[in-house]
Design a protein around this motif. Sequence first.
Motif, short mmCIF file in Angstrom:
data_model
loop_
_atom_site.label_atom_id
_atom_site.label_comp_id
_atom_site.label_asym_id
_atom_site.label_seq_id
_atom_site.Cartn_x
_atom_site.Cartn_y
_atom_site.Cartn_z
N UNK A 1 104.62 19.17 48.14
CA UNK A 1 103.91 20.44 48.01
C UNK A 1 104.80 21.57 48.48
N UNK A 2 104.48 22.76 48.01
CA UNK A 2 105.18 23.96 48.46
C UNK A 2 104.39 24.58 49.60
N UNK A 3 105.09 25.00 50.65
CA UNK A 3 104.46 25.64 51.80
C UNK A 3 105.25 26.90 52.15
N UNK A 4 104.63 27.77 52.89
CA UNK A 4 105.30 29.01 53.32
C UNK A 4 106.14 28.73 54.53
N UNK A 5 107.19 29.40 54.78
CA UNK A 5 107.91 30.27 53.85
C UNK A 5 108.97 29.46 53.10
N UNK A 6 108.82 29.36 51.83
CA UNK A 6 109.82 28.72 50.96
C UNK A 6 110.20 27.31 51.40
N UNK A 7 109.20 26.49 51.71
CA UNK A 7 109.47 25.12 52.14
C UNK A 7 108.88 24.13 51.15
N UNK A 8 109.56 23.02 50.98
CA UNK A 8 109.00 21.89 50.25
C UNK A 8 108.65 20.85 51.30
N UNK A 9 107.40 20.44 51.31
CA UNK A 9 106.92 19.45 52.27
C UNK A 9 106.65 18.14 51.53
N UNK A 10 106.74 17.04 52.25
CA UNK A 10 106.42 15.74 51.67
C UNK A 10 105.49 15.01 52.62
N UNK A 11 104.51 14.34 52.06
CA UNK A 11 103.52 13.59 52.83
C UNK A 11 103.58 12.16 52.34
N UNK A 12 103.72 11.20 53.27
CA UNK A 12 103.66 9.79 52.91
C UNK A 12 102.22 9.45 52.55
N UNK A 13 102.05 8.62 51.53
CA UNK A 13 100.72 8.19 51.10
C UNK A 13 100.63 6.68 51.24
#
Length: 173
Positions: free
Chosen positions: A156-168
């Motif tokens: 997902x995209x998060x502020x400020x200009x970050x790409x985040x990843x979540x383990x599922x």
Amino acid sequence: SRLTFENTDEFGPTWSPDDRFVYYGSRERNDGAIFRRPADGTGTAEEIGTTQSGIWPQAVSGDGLWLVIGSQGAGTNSDILRFDLATKKITPLVATPFNDEDPALAPDDRLIAYASEQSGRWEIYVQAVGGPGRWQISSDSGQSPRWRADGRELFLLARPDRIMVVDVELGDA
């Protein structure tokens, strides 16, 4: 080669799992009708569905039998719905009083990730398709969720200009 879109009245192209068809919306009538045509550019467009308020395609199920579509609901803002291609039946997936947008269907079609402004800012939620269960994934803003091909991670995209990843971790519930 794939079909390209040059008409600004066409939007939301999404391809069938086998890449044979492209689904897209058109604003020519009532802000949205969904069309399907061969992805190689041959043949003619076939209208597959519309509603009074308009609909647009957002994803295709892994088996190619149904679409995730968007619509403007009366009193519910932007909604995320399921459109059965055989019966043309529309059922709600996410219909809240808030804007719910940008759905991403998990590779196994069991979960849907989407952005909602329910908390007062855009956050990412994951919800079971056709069953109970809904989880807020982001905590400090989030948009544009996308699944890894095996469904084990959500980006997902998060502020400020970050790409985040979540383990599922996939399970029965």
